[in-house]
Design a protein around this motif. Structure first.
Motif, PDB file in Angstrom:
ATOM      1  N   MET A   1      68.241 -14.062 -21.319  1.00 47.74           N
ATOM      2  CA  MET A   1      68.706 -14.210 -22.693  1.00 47.74           C
ATOM      3  C   MET A   1      68.787 -12.879 -23.436  1.00 47.74           C
ATOM      4  O   MET A   1      69.380 -12.775 -24.489  1.00 47.74           O
ATOM      5  CB  MET A   1      67.795 -15.165 -23.454  1.00 47.74           C
ATOM      6  N   TYR A   2      68.161 -11.831 -22.873  1.00 48.73           N
ATOM      7  CA  TYR A   2      68.139 -10.529 -23.539  1.00 48.73           C
ATOM      8  C   TYR A   2      69.301  -9.633 -23.140  1.00 48.73           C
ATOM      9  O   TYR A   2      69.399  -8.501 -23.601  1.00 48.73           O
ATOM     10  CB  TYR A   2      66.811  -9.827 -23.276  1.00 48.73           C
ATOM     11  N   ASP A   3      70.187 -10.101 -22.252  1.00 46.27           N
ATOM     12  CA  ASP A   3      71.317  -9.285 -21.834  1.00 46.27           C
ATOM     13  C   ASP A   3      72.614  -9.697 -22.535  1.00 46.27           C
ATOM     14  O   ASP A   3      73.703  -9.372 -22.092  1.00 46.27           O
ATOM     15  CB  ASP A   3      71.501  -9.349 -20.314  1.00 46.27           C
ATOM     16  N   ARG A   4      72.498 -10.451 -23.615  1.00 42.06           N
ATOM     17  CA  ARG A   4      73.648 -10.875 -24.397  1.00 42.06           C
ATOM     18  C   ARG A   4      73.403 -10.553 -25.872  1.00 42.06           C
ATOM     19  O   ARG A   4      72.255 -10.575 -26.343  1.00 42.06           O
ATOM     20  CB  ARG A   4      73.896 -12.376 -24.250  1.00 42.06           C
ATOM     21  N   TYR A   5      74.488 -10.264 -26.586  1.00 38.97           N
ATOM     22  CA  TYR A   5      74.348  -9.964 -28.013  1.00 38.97           C
ATOM     23  C   TYR A   5      73.760 -11.156 -28.758  1.00 38.97           C
ATOM     24  O   TYR A   5      74.147 -12.303 -28.524  1.00 38.97           O
ATOM     25  CB  TYR A   5      75.707  -9.615 -28.617  1.00 38.97           C
ATOM     26  N   GLU A   6      72.843 -10.864 -29.635  1.00 43.70           N
ATOM     27  CA  GLU A   6      72.229 -11.894 -30.471  1.00 43.70           C
ATOM     28  C   GLU A   6      72.334 -11.471 -31.922  1.00 43.70           C
ATOM     29  O   GLU A   6      71.995 -10.346 -32.277  1.00 43.70           O
ATOM     30  CB  GLU A   6      70.753 -12.070 -30.074  1.00 43.70           C
ATOM     31  N   SER A   7      72.821 -12.366 -32.763  1.00 43.92           N
ATOM     32  CA  SER A   7      72.983 -12.032 -34.169  1.00 43.92           C
ATOM     33  C   SER A   7      71.674 -12.211 -34.929  1.00 43.92           C
ATOM     34  O   SER A   7      71.059 -13.281 -34.869  1.00 43.92           O
ATOM     35  CB  SER A   7      74.057 -12.921 -34.810  1.00 43.92           C
ATOM     36  N   PRO A   8      71.241 -11.180 -35.660  1.00 42.95           N
ATOM     37  CA  PRO A   8      70.032 -11.341 -36.486  1.00 42.95           C
ATOM     38  C   PRO A   8      70.228 -12.368 -37.596  1.00 42.95           C
ATOM     39  O   PRO A   8      69.264 -12.877 -38.143  1.00 42.95           O
ATOM     40  CB  PRO A   8      69.807  -9.939 -37.062  1.00 42.95           C
ATOM     41  N   LEU A   9      71.490 -12.652 -37.929  1.00 41.52           N
ATOM     42  CA  LEU A   9      71.745 -13.670 -38.951  1.00 41.52           C
ATOM     43  C   LEU A   9      71.230 -15.032 -38.502  1.00 41.52           C
ATOM     44  O   LEU A   9      70.839 -15.859 -39.327  1.00 41.52           O
ATOM     45  CB  LEU A   9      73.244 -13.749 -39.254  1.00 41.52           C
ATOM     46  N   SER A  10      71.222 -15.262 -37.199  1.00 43.79           N
ATOM     47  CA  SER A  10      70.694 -16.535 -36.704  1.00 43.79           C
ATOM     48  C   SER A  10      69.260 -16.396 -36.197  1.00 43.79           C
ATOM     49  O   SER A  10      68.402 -17.214 -36.514  1.00 43.79           O
ATOM     50  CB  SER A  10      71.588 -17.084 -35.587  1.00 43.79           C
ATOM     51  N   SER A  11      68.981 -15.330 -35.423  1.00 46.03           N
ATOM     52  CA  SER A  11      67.662 -15.219 -34.799  1.00 46.03           C
ATOM     53  C   SER A  11      66.558 -14.878 -35.789  1.00 46.03           C
ATOM     54  O   SER A  11      65.408 -15.300 -35.619  1.00 46.03           O
ATOM     55  CB  SER A  11      67.701 -14.165 -33.689  1.00 46.03           C
TER      56      SER A  11
END
Length: 291
Positions: A1-11
Motif C-alpha cells: 500500500m506504500y508504493d502508490r500515491y495517497e492523498s493526505p486529504l483522505s488519509s
C-alpha cells in the motif's frame, strides 16, 4: 500500500463517515437502491414487473462483485451498463427489467444528489458542534479582558468571549447558507436521454400523469419532495457551483479562525493543547509549532 500515491486529504483529514459515504461501495449500493425504487414504482404503476423481481433486487443490493463489474466494463467500456450486468448476475429473475426506460444519468446524477445531500447533512452536524462549543467558550470568557488588535497592532481591550463571537458569527452565516442549499436541492428523477421522458412515454403509453407519479414516488423514497422543473439528461450543474460556494464559505470561516489563533499564539495570548509525547519541532524541543 506504500508504493502508490495517497492523498493526505483522505488519509489525514477526511472523517471515517465521509470516506465511507464517498466510497465505491456506497455509490454502487446507491445505484442499486435507485434501480430498486425505479422497478418498484414501475410495477406499482402497471408495467409488467413482478413483486418477485423487485424482491430479488432488494435482496441483492449489497452483494456487489466489483471484479465482475471491472471485467465487464473493460469489455463494454461503460461503467453503468457493467453494473447493470453485474446486478443481473446475482438477481437473474430481474435481469431484464433493471434500468428499464432509464438513461445512465438516472443512477449517476440522482446518486450524486443523494451523496451530496447526505454529505452536507453530515457537515451540518459538525458545523453545529463547532458553533455549540464556541458559544459555550464565549459565554465562559465573556468578561475576561484581553488586548485587542487592529491591523495586528495593539489597540483597546476586548474580552476573550467577544473575540470568539466573531468566529461564531461567521459560522452562523455559513449555517444559513448551508440550510439554503439543502432546502433548495431537488431530485432529477427519470427524465430520459434529453429530459423529455420519451422512453417512459413509450412505456406508459403516453400517460404523463403516471410518469409524474413515478418520479414523485422515487424522489420520496430518497427524501426529496420535488424534482427540478426542467432539465436535460443531467441535474442542473448550477447546483455544483452552489455547493462549492457553500463549502468555500465554511473553509473561509475556518481559515479566519485558525489564522487568528495562529497570530495570537505568537503573542502567547493563546496556546493549543500539547500532549505529553508530542514533538513541537524536530530541532528545537522548546517550540510548540501550531498544528
Amino acid at each position: 500500500m506504500y508504493d502508490r500515491y495517497e492523498s493526505p486529504l483522505s488519509s489525514r483529514y477526511a472523517s471515517p463517515e465521509m470516506l465511507k459515504l464517498f466510497s465505491m461501495e456506497t455509490r454502487i449500493q446507491t445505484w442499486r437502491k435507485l434501480w430498486v425504487a425505479l422497478a418498484k414504482a414501475e410495477m406499482e404503476l402497471g408495467l409488467p414487473i413482478t413483486e418477485e423481481q423487485v424482491q430479488q433486487l432488494e435482496e441483492q443490493v449489497e452483494n456487489i462483485d466489483f471484479s465482475c463489474a471491472a471485467a465487464r466494463e473493460k469489455e463494454v467500456r461503460h461503467d453503468v451498463m457493467a453494473h447493470v450486468y453485474t446486478y443481473g448476475k446475482v438477481a437473474p429473475k430481474a435481469a431484464g427489467i433493471i434500468h428499464l426506460g432509464a438513461t445512465s444519468c438516472y443512477v449517476t446524477d440522482n446518486g450524486d444528489l443523494i451523496l451530496y445531500r447526505d454529505a452536507l447533512l453530515h457537515l451540518r452536524k459538525g458545523l453545529l458542534a463547532v458553533m455549540q462549543n464556541l458559544a459555550a467558550f464565549a459565554k465562559q470568557y465573556r468578561a475576561l479582558p484581553t488586548l485587542g488588535y487592529t491591523h495586528y497592532q495593539p489597540a483597546q481591550l476586548v474580552t476573550v468571549g467577544k473575540r470568539a463571537t466573531l468566529w461564531l458569527q461567521d459560522f452562523l452565516m455559513d449555517l444559513e447558507e448551508l440550510d439554503f442549499v439543502l432546502e433548495h436541492m431537488k431530485f432529477l428523477g427519470c427524465r430520459g436521454t434529453t429530459g423529455t421522458e420519451a422512453s417512459f412515454l413509450d412505456l406508459f403509453g403516453g400517460d404523463t400523469v403516471k410518469i409524474d407519479e413515478m418520479n414523485r414516488r422515487i424522489g420520496k423514497t430518497f427524501g426529496f419532495s420535488e424534482c427540478y422543473d426542467v432539465c436535460g439528461q443531467t441535474y442542473p450543474r448550477k447546483l455544483d457551483s452552489r455547493i462549492l460556494q457553500c463549502l468555500s464559505a465554511i473553509g473561509q470561516s475556518c481559515y479566519r479562525m485558525a489564522n487568528d489563533i495562529r497570530l495570537l499564539q505568537h503573542d502567547r495570548q493563546i496556546e493549543e493543547p500539547f500532549e505529553k509525547n508530542q514533538i513541537g519541532s524536530s530541532a528545537m524541543a522548546y517550540k510548540r509549532n501550531p498544528m
